[in-house]
Each structure stands twice: as structure tokens, then as C-alpha cells.
Design an enzyme around this catalytic site. Structure first.
Site, short mmCIF file in Angstrom:
data_model
loop_
_atom_site.label_atom_id
_atom_site.label_comp_id
_atom_site.label_asym_id
_atom_site.label_seq_id
_atom_site.Cartn_x
_atom_site.Cartn_y
_atom_site.Cartn_z
N ARG A 178 0.84 -1.20 0.00
CA ARG A 178 0.00 0.00 0.00
C ARG A 178 0.87 1.25 0.00
O ARG A 178 0.42 2.34 -0.33
CB ARG A 178 -0.96 0.00 1.21
CG ARG A 178 -1.75 1.29 1.34
CD ARG A 178 -3.06 1.12 2.11
NE ARG A 178 -2.88 0.45 3.39
CZ ARG A 178 -2.40 1.02 4.49
NH1 ARG A 178 -2.03 2.28 4.49
NH2 ARG A 178 -2.26 0.33 5.60
N TYR A 211 -14.01 15.79 -17.43
CA TYR A 211 -14.48 14.42 -17.28
C TYR A 211 -15.57 14.40 -16.19
O TYR A 211 -15.41 15.05 -15.14
CB TYR A 211 -13.30 13.53 -16.89
CG TYR A 211 -13.67 12.13 -16.54
CD1 TYR A 211 -14.19 11.27 -17.49
CD2 TYR A 211 -13.52 11.64 -15.24
CE1 TYR A 211 -14.54 9.97 -17.17
CE2 TYR A 211 -13.86 10.35 -14.91
CZ TYR A 211 -14.38 9.52 -15.88
OH TYR A 211 -14.73 8.24 -15.56
N ASP A 237 -5.17 17.10 -15.99
CA ASP A 237 -5.48 15.74 -16.42
C ASP A 237 -5.00 15.59 -17.86
O ASP A 237 -5.54 16.22 -18.77
CB ASP A 237 -6.99 15.50 -16.28
CG ASP A 237 -7.39 14.05 -16.60
OD1 ASP A 237 -6.68 13.40 -17.40
OD2 ASP A 237 -8.42 13.59 -16.07
N LYS A 289 -6.65 4.25 -19.84
CA LYS A 289 -6.88 4.65 -21.23
C LYS A 289 -5.62 4.36 -22.06
O LYS A 289 -5.24 3.22 -22.17
CB LYS A 289 -7.32 6.12 -21.25
CG LYS A 289 -8.38 6.46 -20.20
CD LYS A 289 -9.70 5.72 -20.41
CE LYS A 289 -10.66 5.86 -19.24
NZ LYS A 289 -10.95 7.21 -18.80
C1 LIG Z 1 -11.53 7.80 -17.63
C2 LIG Z 1 -11.04 9.12 -17.21
C3 LIG Z 1 -10.76 9.38 -15.86
C4 LIG Z 1 -11.03 8.37 -14.77
O1 LIG Z 1 -10.17 7.30 -14.85
P1 LIG Z 1 -10.52 5.83 -14.24
O2 LIG Z 1 -9.27 5.08 -14.50
O3 LIG Z 1 -11.72 5.33 -14.96
O4 LIG Z 1 -10.80 6.05 -12.79
C5 LIG Z 1 -10.24 10.62 -15.53
N1 LIG Z 1 -10.01 11.56 -16.47
C6 LIG Z 1 -10.28 11.34 -17.78
C7 LIG Z 1 -10.01 12.43 -18.76
C8 LIG Z 1 -10.81 10.12 -18.19
O5 LIG Z 1 -11.08 9.92 -19.49
#
Ligand SMILES: *Cc1c(COP(=O)(O)O)cnc(C)c1O
Length: 389
Positions: free
Chosen positions: A54, A107, A180, A205
Site C-alpha cells: 500500500r 471528465y 489531467d 486509457k
Molecule cells: C476515464 C477518465 C478518468 C477516470 O479514470 P478511471 O481510471 O476510470 O478512474 C479521468 N479523467 C479522464 C479524462 C478520463 O477519461
């Protein structure tokens, strides 16, 4: 020792001094120590011996170092999901009464987190409808604004944030900029080079990229901020799992190749959709008609990403009909994998927003988000074309 005990304690191989060519998977929860003092000291820092997964894990550390390196940051902190990284960073950076400025086009999960921080913990959030430096300067409250929250390429309408100007304005007011970078990946943009303090990713992603991992990471421009968020992360309990980290390290080897193909394929599909009679509008920053095309040309290198939105003239019923007719392209609520996927943001990724909020971020009932994969682009287009016909 009896067989019952010997089965629990297999003999470990002696260290040979040779190094494996791949990253070993340290699928272990904890480490063993000879010296209780060394164990006690290890709890206080992420840079000491590994002790509990962790807190730190060698496979996870390889991932953290690799992504931090790609992003040009000092250190990375991998998490169990992208939302884990976003929540960890925001909760570690904010307390009740603090002020946040965020772009409106976000998002849906990030938007929901900011709403909850406001409603439940007294964090005040102002949103920028147009994320211009002037609008940001008007919204900033020097001394109270602790975080400015942006997306390099917004999900799903492809607005590219003018990072150098926005981060400079945030810095002048003493706020930390969190970006992000999921849609862009460090291949297209490295926000830290444009002044960001923290970059977050959904590894789920493009970075993992094969539809088989859920993961996230935060990358920090400065080591001190990493260490402070790491302490919080140990309490928060959103550590990445070693096997997911291992898969992601493997995927990073082909990130550049995949992104090149994602971007090239998306450019073709976006241009053809823009010329298709069933399509009202294409939200792709690589098209000259996109409101942030000039910023995208200035900030993005090597392409405009592989995921974008388009509006069907026939609204939601057209979207339902198109998705039912698809044969190759899959209807799936994620993006950035090798296969082309599409979905309907209003009922999935942005379901947390009401109608007015959806309208404010440019998502309608007929909006479809497509993540163009790395297949042969003509096979992807044939399928879309027959579904749109
Ligand atoms: C999918 C996504 C997230 C969240 O990610 P998870 O791995 O599903 O928790 C955050 N920001 C963007 C731009 C995303 O496309």
C-alpha cells in the site's frame, strides 16, 4: 520441518547477480526484515526500503518512474484508478474553506468529485465556461485559491487548454495547477514543461491501452509535493496493484507506436465524419473549425489524440440506431484501447450532469464519443459508414 510448514516456506533462489530483461512482477503484500529498527524507519519515507505494497512496491515503482520520466516530472505516484489519483491529489491539496477554479468542460467523474468536495467539505469551486487566461485571472482569489484544475484535451469535446498562459496565471496567484493529461498522453503534450505542478492520468486509457487494466497516476513537478501526497496516499489506500502496474509497464513500450496510429486514424475518421450528412458537428481539435484548433496546433506535438466527440443530426434515437448497427466498433464506456469503441456521454461518462450542465459543456443527446483504435482505418470507416447509412 514437517511438510505442512515446508509447503508454506519454499526456498528462495540465491541472488545470482544477473538481471532479468523484463520488469519482474513483485506480487507481494509485504517484505521481511532482519532488523526491527530498519522496519520501523521504513514507514516514514517513500524512498527507504520496500515494506508494504500500500506504500511502495518495486513493480509499481518502475511504472511510477517511467511515467514521471515521460512527463518530465520529479516523481510519480500510481493509484488504483484515474479517479483514485484525482481524489488523492485534490484531497491532499485542499481543506474546507479553500477555493478551486476548474474548467467547466471536464471528465464527469472529476466534475462529480469537485461537486462533492463543495457540498460535503466546504470547498468552494468556480468553473470557467471559457478557460481563457483572462477568465482565470478574474476567478482567482489570491491566498484562497489553492488549486486550478484543467484537462489538456477535454473529455469529450476536445477543448485544448492554453496551459502556458493558464499555469502562469495560477502560479502568480499562489495556486497549484493540476492537469489531467489522459487524452493527450505525454507523447502529445507534457504539461509540466508548460508550468503544471501535478499531472494526473487515467492509466486505464492510452497508457495501459489494451482494455485490460484500471489504473491511475499522479506525476509531480517537485519531490516535496510528491512526498506529502504520498503520505496522504498511504492513508487514503488507493495504491496501484502490482499486476496492473506490470501490465502497464509492458504497454508503455508500444505507447509511441499506438499513439501514432490512434492519431492518424482519428484524423481520417474525424474528417470523414465532418463531411457526412448524418453528422451535425465534429468536436476534434485537429479540425480547423474546432474553437481551440490554434491552441492545439501550438501545444500538441505529433497529433490531436485518438478520442473525440461528434453530434448526430438525429439526436439520441439516431445514436441508439447507429450503435446497434455496428459490427466491428464496440459500444463500450472507456477509451484509449487498441480496438475502436464508442459510447454516449450523456448517459455514461457524464451521467452526473443535468441537462443544463450538459448543455454548458457542449454535450447533447445526439453526442457520440468515439475512441479510434489501431485497426486498419478503412475497416473502421466501413463499419461506421454502414452504421450511419
Ligand atoms: C476515464 C477518465 C478518468 C477516470 O479514470 P478511471 O481510471 O476510470 O478512474 C479521468 N479523467 C479522464 C479524462 C478520463 O477519461
Amino acid at each position: 520441518m514437517r511438510p505442512e510448514t515446508r509447503a508454506v516456506h519454499p526456498r528462495r533462489p540465491e541472488p545470482t547477480g544477473s538481471t532479468p530483461i523484463t520488469t519482474p512482477l513483485y506480487q507481494t503484500s509485504t517484505w521481511i526484515f532482519d532488523d526491527p529498527d530498519v522496519l520501523a524507519d521504513a514507514f516514514h519515507t517513500p524512498t527507504g526500503p520496500f515494506l508494504y505494497s500500500r506504500m511502495t512496491n518495486p513493480t509499481v515503482r518502475v511504472l511510477e518512474t517511467a511515467v514521471a520520466d515521460l512527463e518530465g516530472g520529479a516523481a510519480g505516484l500510481a493509484t488504483s484508478s484515474g479517479m483514485g489519483a484525482i481524489n488523492l491529489v485534490l484531497q491532499a491539496s485542499l481543506r474546507g474553506g479553500d477555493h478551486v477554479v476548474a474548467q467547466r468542460r471536464l471528465y464527469g467523474g472529476a466534475a462529480a468529485t469537485l461537486r462533492d468536495l463543495g457540498e460535503r467539505f466546504g470547498v468552494e469551486v468556480d468553473y470557467l465556461d471559457q478557460a481563457t487566461p483572462e477568465a482565470l485571472r478574474d476567478a482567482l482569489r489570491p491566498g484562497r485559491t489553492k488549486v486550478v484544475y484543467l484537462e489538456t484535451i477535454s473529455n469529450p469535446t476536445g477543448y485544448v487548454a492554453d496551459l502556458p498562459a493558464l499555469t502562469a496565471a495560477a502560479r502568480a496567484a499562489g495556486a497549484v495547477t493540476v492537469v489531467d493529461n489522459t487524452f493527450a498522453t505525454p507523447l502529445l503534450c507534457r504539461p509540466i514543461a508548460h508550468g503544471a505542478d501535478i499531472v494526473v492520468h487515467s492509466l486505464t486509457k492510452y497508457l495501459a491501452g489494451h482494455h485490460d487494466v484500471v489504473g491511475g497516476i499522479a506525476v509531480f513537478a517537485e519531490t516535496a509535493r510528491y512526498e506529502s501526497v504520498w503520505h496522504h496516499g498511504v492513508e487514503f489506500g488507493v495504491a496501484a496493484d502490482p499486476f496492473s502496474a506490470w501490465l502497464t509497464v509492458r504497454s508503455l513500450q508500444t505507447l509511441a507506436l499506438r499513439m501514432e496510429r490512434h492519431c492518424a486514424n482519428a484524423a481520417v475518421v474525424a474528417a470523414r465524419l465532418a463531411a457526412h450528412p448524418a453528422v451535425e458537428r465534429v468536436h476534434y481539435p485537429g479540425l480547423a473549425a474546432h474553437p481551440t484548433h490554434e491552441i492545439a496546433r501550438r501545444l500538441l506535438t505529433g497529433g490531436y489524440g485518438g478520442t473525440f466527440a461528434f453530434d448526430l443530426a438525429g439526436g439520441r434515437s439516431a445514436g441508439t440506431a447507429v450503435s446497434k448497427r455496428l459490427r466491428l466498433v464496440e459500444l463500450a464506456p472507456s477509451l484509449g484501447g487498441t480496438g475502436t469503441t464508442l459510447m454516449h456521454p450523456a448517459s455514461t461518462s457524464h451521467r452526473q450532469l443535468d441537462e443544463a450542465q450538459l448543455a454548458a459543456v457542449g454535450i447533447g443527446e445526439g453526442t457520440i464519443r468515439i475512441s479510434v483504435g489501431i485497426e486498419h482505418v478503412e475497416d473502421v470507416w466501413s463499419d461506421l459508414e454502414q452504421a450511419l447509412a
